[in-house]
Scaffold this motif. Structure first.
Motif, PDB file in Angstrom:
ATOM      1  N   SER A 257      13.836 -24.756  -9.854  1.00 18.00           N
ATOM      2  CA  SER A 257      13.542 -23.360  -9.490  1.00 18.00           C
ATOM      3  C   SER A 257      12.064 -23.199  -9.140  1.00 18.00           C
ATOM      4  O   SER A 257      11.721 -22.467  -8.214  1.00 18.00           O
ATOM      5  CB  SER A 257      13.891 -22.410 -10.640  1.00 18.00           C
ATOM      6  OG  SER A 257      15.269 -22.399 -10.858  1.00 18.00           O
ATOM      7  N   GLY A 258      11.225 -23.866  -9.890  1.00 12.06           N
ATOM      8  CA  GLY A 258       9.788 -23.807  -9.593  1.00 12.06           C
ATOM      9  C   GLY A 258       9.491 -24.364  -8.217  1.00 12.06           C
ATOM     10  O   GLY A 258       8.734 -23.767  -7.430  1.00 12.06           O
TER      11      GLY A 258
ATOM     12  N   LEU B 154       8.426 -23.637  -2.394  1.00  7.86           N
ATOM     13  CA  LEU B 154       8.921 -23.878  -1.038  1.00  7.86           C
ATOM     14  C   LEU B 154       9.007 -22.580  -0.245  1.00  7.86           C
ATOM     15  O   LEU B 154       8.566 -22.510   0.908  1.00  7.86           O
ATOM     16  CB  LEU B 154      10.328 -24.504  -1.127  1.00  7.86           C
ATOM     17  CG  LEU B 154      11.032 -24.727   0.203  1.00  7.86           C
ATOM     18  CD1 LEU B 154      10.560 -26.019   0.825  1.00  7.86           C
ATOM     19  CD2 LEU B 154      12.549 -24.734   0.029  1.00  7.86           C
ATOM     20  N   LEU B 155       9.566 -21.554  -0.862  1.00  4.84           N
ATOM     21  CA  LEU B 155       9.771 -20.287  -0.141  1.00  4.84           C
ATOM     22  C   LEU B 155       8.446 -19.573   0.092  1.00  4.84           C
ATOM     23  O   LEU B 155       8.298 -18.832   1.063  1.00  4.84           O
ATOM     24  CB  LEU B 155      10.749 -19.401  -0.905  1.00  4.84           C
ATOM     25  CG  LEU B 155      12.170 -19.979  -1.039  1.00  4.84           C
ATOM     26  CD1 LEU B 155      13.058 -19.044  -1.868  1.00  4.84           C
ATOM     27  CD2 LEU B 155      12.808 -20.232   0.320  1.00  4.84           C
ATOM     28  N   ARG B 156       7.473 -19.815  -0.774  1.00  7.04           N
ATOM     29  CA  ARG B 156       6.161 -19.209  -0.589  1.00  7.04           C
ATOM     30  C   ARG B 156       5.421 -19.897   0.569  1.00  7.04           C
ATOM     31  O   ARG B 156       4.753 -19.250   1.362  1.00  7.04           O
ATOM     32  CB  ARG B 156       5.358 -19.346  -1.891  1.00  7.04           C
ATOM     33  CG  ARG B 156       4.037 -18.581  -1.874  1.00  7.04           C
ATOM     34  CD  ARG B 156       3.288 -18.759  -3.171  1.00  7.04           C
ATOM     35  NE  ARG B 156       3.973 -18.139  -4.292  1.00  7.04           N
ATOM     36  CZ  ARG B 156       4.124 -18.702  -5.506  1.00  7.04           C
ATOM     37  NH1 ARG B 156       3.643 -19.917  -5.747  1.00  7.04           N
ATOM     38  NH2 ARG B 156       4.758 -18.063  -6.472  1.00  7.04           N
ATOM     39  N   GLU B 157       5.594 -21.203   0.643  1.00  3.22           N
ATOM     40  CA  GLU B 157       4.821 -21.972   1.626  1.00  3.22           C
ATOM     41  C   GLU B 157       5.512 -22.074   2.986  1.00  3.22           C
ATOM     42  O   GLU B 157       4.908 -22.506   3.962  1.00  3.22           O
ATOM     43  CB  GLU B 157       4.550 -23.379   1.072  1.00  3.22           C
ATOM     44  CG  GLU B 157       3.579 -23.348  -0.104  1.00  3.22           C
ATOM     45  CD  GLU B 157       3.644 -24.622  -0.951  1.00  3.22           C
ATOM     46  OE1 GLU B 157       4.232 -25.616  -0.474  1.00  3.22           O
ATOM     47  OE2 GLU B 157       3.106 -24.600  -2.072  1.00  3.22           O
ATOM     48  N   ASN B 158       6.784 -21.737   3.040  1.00  4.03           N
ATOM     49  CA  ASN B 158       7.531 -21.842   4.299  1.00  4.03           C
ATOM     50  C   ASN B 158       8.144 -20.488   4.642  1.00  4.03           C
ATOM     51  O   ASN B 158       9.356 -20.317   4.593  1.00  4.03           O
ATOM     52  CB  ASN B 158       8.629 -22.904   4.181  1.00  4.03           C
ATOM     53  CG  ASN B 158       8.080 -24.305   3.987  1.00  4.03           C
ATOM     54  OD1 ASN B 158       7.817 -24.997   4.949  1.00  4.03           O
ATOM     55  ND2 ASN B 158       7.899 -24.692   2.730  1.00  4.03           N
ATOM     56  N   ARG B 159       7.273 -19.547   4.986  1.00  2.00           N
ATOM     57  CA  ARG B 159       7.765 -18.219   5.353  1.00  2.00           C
ATOM     58  C   ARG B 159       8.702 -18.329   6.563  1.00  2.00           C
ATOM     59  O   ARG B 159       8.400 -19.036   7.512  1.00  2.00           O
ATOM     60  CB  ARG B 159       6.593 -17.300   5.728  1.00  2.00           C
ATOM     61  CG  ARG B 159       5.567 -17.135   4.645  1.00  2.00           C
ATOM     62  CD  ARG B 159       6.148 -16.325   3.475  1.00  2.00           C
ATOM     63  NE  ARG B 159       5.267 -16.434   2.302  1.00  2.00           N
ATOM     64  CZ  ARG B 159       4.140 -15.733   2.157  1.00  2.00           C
ATOM     65  NH1 ARG B 159       3.772 -14.880   3.088  1.00  2.00           N
ATOM     66  NH2 ARG B 159       3.405 -15.882   1.081  1.00  2.00           N
TER      67      ARG B 159
ATOM     68  N   ALA C 173       4.312 -12.379  -0.998  1.00  2.00           N
ATOM     69  CA  ALA C 173       4.858 -11.599   0.119  1.00  2.00           C
ATOM     70  C   ALA C 173       6.293 -11.997   0.420  1.00  2.00           C
ATOM     71  O   ALA C 173       6.697 -13.137   0.198  1.00  2.00           O
ATOM     72  CB  ALA C 173       4.000 -11.801   1.366  1.00  2.00           C
ATOM     73  N   LYS C 174       7.044 -11.028   0.881  1.00  2.00           N
ATOM     74  CA  LYS C 174       8.418 -11.312   1.310  1.00  2.00           C
ATOM     75  C   LYS C 174       8.519 -11.074   2.814  1.00  2.00           C
ATOM     76  O   LYS C 174       7.841 -10.202   3.341  1.00  2.00           O
ATOM     77  CB  LYS C 174       9.422 -10.370   0.619  1.00  2.00           C
ATOM     78  CG  LYS C 174       9.808 -10.828  -0.778  1.00  2.00           C
ATOM     79  CD  LYS C 174       8.898 -10.188  -1.801  1.00  2.00           C
ATOM     80  CE  LYS C 174       8.957 -10.933  -3.124  1.00  2.00           C
ATOM     81  NZ  LYS C 174       7.979 -10.354  -4.070  1.00  2.00           N
TER      82      LYS C 174
END
Lengths: 224, 224, 224, 224
Positions: free
Chosen positions: A165-166, A171-176, A2-3
């Motif tokens: 990058s991984g 990080l971006l997935r887990e810290n919306r 999700a974004k």
């Protein structure tokens, strides 16, 4: 994956001219250089030209940010291969692609200030720093009150960009909802739907980091 | 005396026009002045015109670095005798010759910031300071990772330039791979294969010294 | 009352054109304003036009130093009466006259920086601060080595300019060879044989005060 | 509600042209941006066009203060409704109206510096900070000596502008003679009879806050 909703509007298939983005980023880069946020060829800046296929205008590696102009930029694809212009992207170009993909950002800015370097060193062991109570937070997209709690994550620095990058993707997935992150003793990554929004985020996060560092220096007086 | 490989490419017998070097150094000097790194006529800058015979373009002594132009420079030989232009080299011109000789540098820049003054005073007793873990280190020529350990030596200050030149020669022989050194409560000397490389080294080392000083001020809060 | 030898050469009866001094001081004032040394209409600058009769070009009171031009200056006599131009001298104009008379100075500059304000507050009880060991000291006229001990006196501030002028006269008589003094939580007065020499003295003394304040903030870390 | 005498002269019914005020405020805003006092679209600036009916020129919300020009301003009435120009006033526009009404000010400036953010956070529990002994205080309208005691009140921050306006009205009624106030971890509001007087007050109060913060960092050294 999700974004965040707020950036979705930018994910349409419109195309922004390379020259316009390059000129806008060059002016911002020269200003950041004057403030001491991208000394010694540090920092890199990108803007999305199109999303399908993905094309980014991004600073060539190794340039003096005080002398940026449109010719300082190249156009690259999502594998960081050059498709226009002279020069090579920085190894960190992959992080820009990762952020654009994960969040639908329209621009990604990486600065390298004294404040972010000091702060990310001090707080690395905690994995980040929570910043709250400051009116300036309201300049971050979607924030409506100074009572907002902004988590600014700190990742260990690395020279292996695939591995990093991984970690950024996770990080971006887990810290919306984060508006940026720090690489330890390296610097800040932030982004926005537009170049101007990303610039605003740089100014706000750099300001808040300076506040936290200076407040800590002042607090020492009360200790004893 | 061996020289670091990376600068050897510069040791060929090519000649760089005096006017071009002077104009480039003047622009850099005005910028450093604006940042407060060469106030009060402090600092001096040189670039190699030819190596055999050795000819350097170097700032005349006693000038306001905020008003530098090409006429602010003289050409001198390896005994610091003027061979072109009006003015006299600073007494420290001998250190420029020493560095060019020892390392094959193409340019030598001496700045005099608050940060280098404070830091060199605090750490003088240890003979230098090790700086490690910072991404910014990668901007130093030949450095590939933030894990690099940069030793920034600190020499006692002196008004006897012959004696000091001797110590600098020894320092550079015994500390292969350093990118600069400090004179105690005086300032920074750094260099590069080109003027632009030397400028980058100034920005990086000044940045890192500011980080170390500010981090130390912040750390005090944790003491008690 | 004896004067330091070094300024005697300036005491001849030559006349410097008002317009030239005003333009030179205006450019310096705008630069100091940009550095934050004369905010909020603080600071004042003067240069000697002639000594017999004594005529000074000096900033009119109450002006924004960021907008100085030649019209911002008036010509006054040694009683601070205006003899040319529009505007009034600051009440502190008498201190300029006192300094020119006591030392034969050709220019007097008064700045009002954060550094001088903080430092003069901290050290007022000791009557001054000794600054030694810094290479930058060599930029002060007549100083030949960093080992020089510069005494920077601090006077209690006052709104009674006649009384304060008397104390300044005594101070300069009893402290031969000082290059400036501080008024407590007010700012710096320094001077020179020429406008450029006075400007250099401002830059050097402001630099040294910043060094002392920052070094004290850093030292705190070692306390415990 | 009584108003301080010093501003009464401005309460006549004269009209100042919108374009002139907008241009003057735009130039000041760009300068404050360069100093880092209004980063990230923070800050807002207003000037009185007429008092009966009340009309203010004020910055549109959300603009980059580094790019201000006359088109960045709108004209609004005392209910913060737009009567000329494109854009919307910030929610804080009501505070500008409140200050103009309570004090008869001719201009209101709101900045958002690191210094005011740090200081208002540290001293919030005391409701304000007293600043005294500094010569710079004399730049505040009506102050004649450095011995003056300036009370700089600190209000809790709020997103409810009606509630906050009420507290500001009370504050100004109960603290006659203040020259500004702080919102906690938000920033400074100050004003003047004219735009230039308000600008001077910003510079003076920002200077004094920087002095207080830096002096506190230095004092820590003496603690132990």
């Amino acid at each position: 994956m999700a974004k965040p909703k707020k950036l979705k509007r930018e994910r349409a298939s419109r195309t922004v001219p390379f020259a316009a983005i390059a000129a806008e980023l060059a002016a911002i880069g020269r200003q950041f250089y004057a403030r001491g946020w991208v000394l010694g060829t540090s920092g890199n800046f990108s803007g999305v030209i199109s999303r399908d296929p993905m094309r980014l205008a991004i600073t060539s590696t190794g340039l003096d940010k005080g002398a940026l102009d449109a010719a300082s930029f190249i156009e690259m694809d999502d594998a960081a291969h050059v498709v226009r212009g002279n020069g090579e992207p920085s190894a960190e170009a992959l992080l820009h692609v990762t952020i654009v993909r994960a969040l639908g950002a329209g621009a990604v800015l990486h600065t390298h200030s004294v404040w972010s370097t000091v702060l990310s060193g001090k707080h690395a062991a905690r994995g980040g720093i929570e910043i709250s109570g400051y009116e300036m937070l309201k300049g971050l997209e979607g924030v409506r009150t100074h009572a907002h709690r902004e988590w600014l994550p700190i990742l260990e620095n690395s020279q292996d960009m695939t591995e990093l990058s991984g970690r950024v993707t996770n990080l971006l997935r887990e810290n919306r909802g984060v508006h940026g992150f720090l690489l330890r003793e390296h610097g800040l990554y932030t982004w926005g739907a537009t170049v101007q929004e990303a610039k605003r985020h740089v100014e706000i996060l750099e300001f808040l980091m300076e506040v936290v560092v200076r407040a800590a220096a002042m607090r020492s007086e009360r200790g004893a």
